[in-house]
Design an enzyme around this catalytic site. Sequence first.
Site, PDB file in Angstrom:
ATOM      1  N   LYS A 210       0.857  -1.194   0.000  1.00 40.82           N
ATOM      2  CA  LYS A 210       0.000   0.000   0.000  1.00 40.82           C
ATOM      3  C   LYS A 210       0.883   1.231   0.000  1.00 40.82           C
ATOM      4  CE  LYS A 210      -3.604   2.404   2.533  1.00 40.82           C
ATOM      5  NZ  LYS A 210      -4.608   2.326   3.600  1.00 40.82           N
ATOM      6  N   LYS A 264      -2.286  -1.516  -3.798  1.00 37.00           N
ATOM      7  CA  LYS A 264      -3.129  -0.332  -3.728  1.00 37.00           C
ATOM      8  C   LYS A 264      -2.291   0.926  -3.803  1.00 37.00           C
ATOM      9  CE  LYS A 264      -6.134   1.861  -0.445  1.00 37.00           C
ATOM     10  NZ  LYS A 264      -6.519   1.929   0.930  1.00 37.00           N
TER      11      LYS A 264
HETATM   12  C1  PBG Z   1      -7.528   3.407   5.574  1.00 35.50           C
HETATM   13  C2  PBG Z   1      -7.814   3.209   4.140  1.00 35.50           C
HETATM   14  C3  PBG Z   1      -7.618   4.135   3.095  1.00 35.50           C
HETATM   15  C4  PBG Z   1      -8.176   3.540   1.970  1.00 35.50           C
HETATM   16  C5  PBG Z   1      -8.652   2.284   2.331  1.00 35.50           C
HETATM   17  N1  PBG Z   1      -8.403   2.088   3.675  1.00 35.50           N
HETATM   18  C6  PBG Z   1      -7.069   5.518   3.070  1.00 35.50           C
HETATM   19  C7  PBG Z   1      -5.746   5.819   3.600  1.00 35.50           C
HETATM   20  O1  PBG Z   1      -4.910   4.950   3.817  1.00 35.50           O
HETATM   21  O2  PBG Z   1      -5.529   7.004   3.837  1.00 35.50           O
HETATM   22  C8  PBG Z   1      -8.252   4.209   0.617  1.00 35.50           C
HETATM   23  C9  PBG Z   1      -9.306   3.697  -0.305  1.00 35.50           C
HETATM   24  C10 PBG Z   1      -9.626   4.601  -1.440  1.00 35.50           C
HETATM   25  O3  PBG Z   1      -8.998   5.661  -1.665  1.00 35.50           O
HETATM   26  O4  PBG Z   1     -10.581   4.258  -2.166  1.00 35.50           O
HETATM   27  N2  PBG Z   1      -6.403   2.893   6.120  1.00 35.50           N
END
Ligand code: PBG
Length: 341
Positions: A210, A264
Site C-alpha cells: 500500500k 493499492k
Molecule cells: C484506511 C484506508 C484508506 C483507503 C482504504 N483504507 C485511506 C488511507 O490509507 O488514507 C483508501 C481507499 C480509497 O482511496 O478508495 N487505512
Amino acid sequence: MTRHADHTSSQFSGLGLVHRPRRNRKSDWARRLVREHQLSVDDLIWPLFVCEGQSIREPIASMPGVFRHSVDQLVEQAKQARDLGIPVIALFPYTPPTLRDADGSEALNQNNLVCQACRAVKSAVPEVGLLTDVALDPYTSHGHDGLLQDGHILNDQTVEVLVRQAVVQAQAGADIIAPSDMMDGRVAAIRAGLDDHGFHDVQIMAYAAKYASAFYGPFRDAVGSNATLVGDKRTYQMDPFNTNEALHEVALDLEEGADMVMVKPGMPYLDIIHRVKDSFGRPTFAYQVSGEYAMIEAASANGWLDGDKAMMESLAAFKRAGADGILTYFAPRAAEKLLKR
Ligand code: PBG
C-alpha cells in the site's frame, strides 16, 4: 464466400502478407473467441460507506454516484450485491466526529457502525461475503492509521490494538479481515488473535503493498479523515518510487499467514500487481481507489470520455496485469454491464 478486395485498386493483389493479425479482430465473435482475459462478476469486491442514522443516503461530493448509507440502507445495497452476484462487499465507516479520539477507541466498540452493519448484513443477506478494514484512521482524532506519540506512529502498540479490532469485527460476523494500516508484523499478530478466539476460518486479505498515495483523497472525504489528518502517512505507507520493497512486503505478509494480498492503488501500480502475481502466484487483488474512480467520473461528467467504456477498460487492465479480483466503486455498474452481455 465474398472476397474483400482492396478498394484502392481492383488490380491490387495485396502485400502477400502471411501474418494479418486483423483477421482475428474482424468481428465481435472472432474477438471474443481469441480474448485472452475475462472479467466476471466473481472478480468484484464492492466497497461501501456506512454512516449513522436511519434511511440515510448521503452523497459524497468527490465521488459522484457513491453514497454513505445508514445501516438499514446498507442492507439494501448488500441485497443488490447478492442479486448481481457480487461475492464480497467491503465496509468503511464514517465515524461521528464526537466519537473520534487520540486512541481510536471507537474501533474496539462492539457496537460501532461497522459491527452494527456486519450483524445487519449477516442476518439479512448471509450469501454475501463481508470484508472489514482494520486500521484506526476512521476513528482517530488525528486521522492516522495508528497510535500517535510526539509525531511518531507507534508500531507495536498499534498492532496490539489492531488485533483487538480484528477480533471485534470477526465477532460481529466479518468473513475477511483486511488490515490496511501498514504496521510491521500485524498480519501474524492478527492471525494469532483470530485463532485464539476460534476464528480459524476468518480470512486475512492484507493490504500488502500500500503506497503513500494522493489518490486516496476522495476516500478520506468519505470517511471524514481529510479534515482531521495531521501530516502524512509516509512513515508507514510505501514510497511510490519503490518496487522491490513491495515484493518484500508481500513476502512478509504471506509468511505471516495472509490468505490473499492486495496492491493499492490500482492503475498507477499495474507493474506491481504483475510482479506480485508472477513472483508468488497467490490470490492477488487490486484496489481501484477513490481517486481513480473520481478521475474517470469527472472526465465522464465533462463529456471528455465515455465513462462506461473507460470503466470496463480500466477493469480489463487489472485482469491483464494478473489480478484475481478488484475492489472497485464501479462494482455494481460493472456487474450490470457484465450480466447484460
Ligand atoms: C484506511 C484506508 C484508506 C483507503 C482504504 N483504507 C485511506 C488511507 O490509507 O488514507 C483508501 C481507499 C480509497 O482511496 O478508495 N487505512
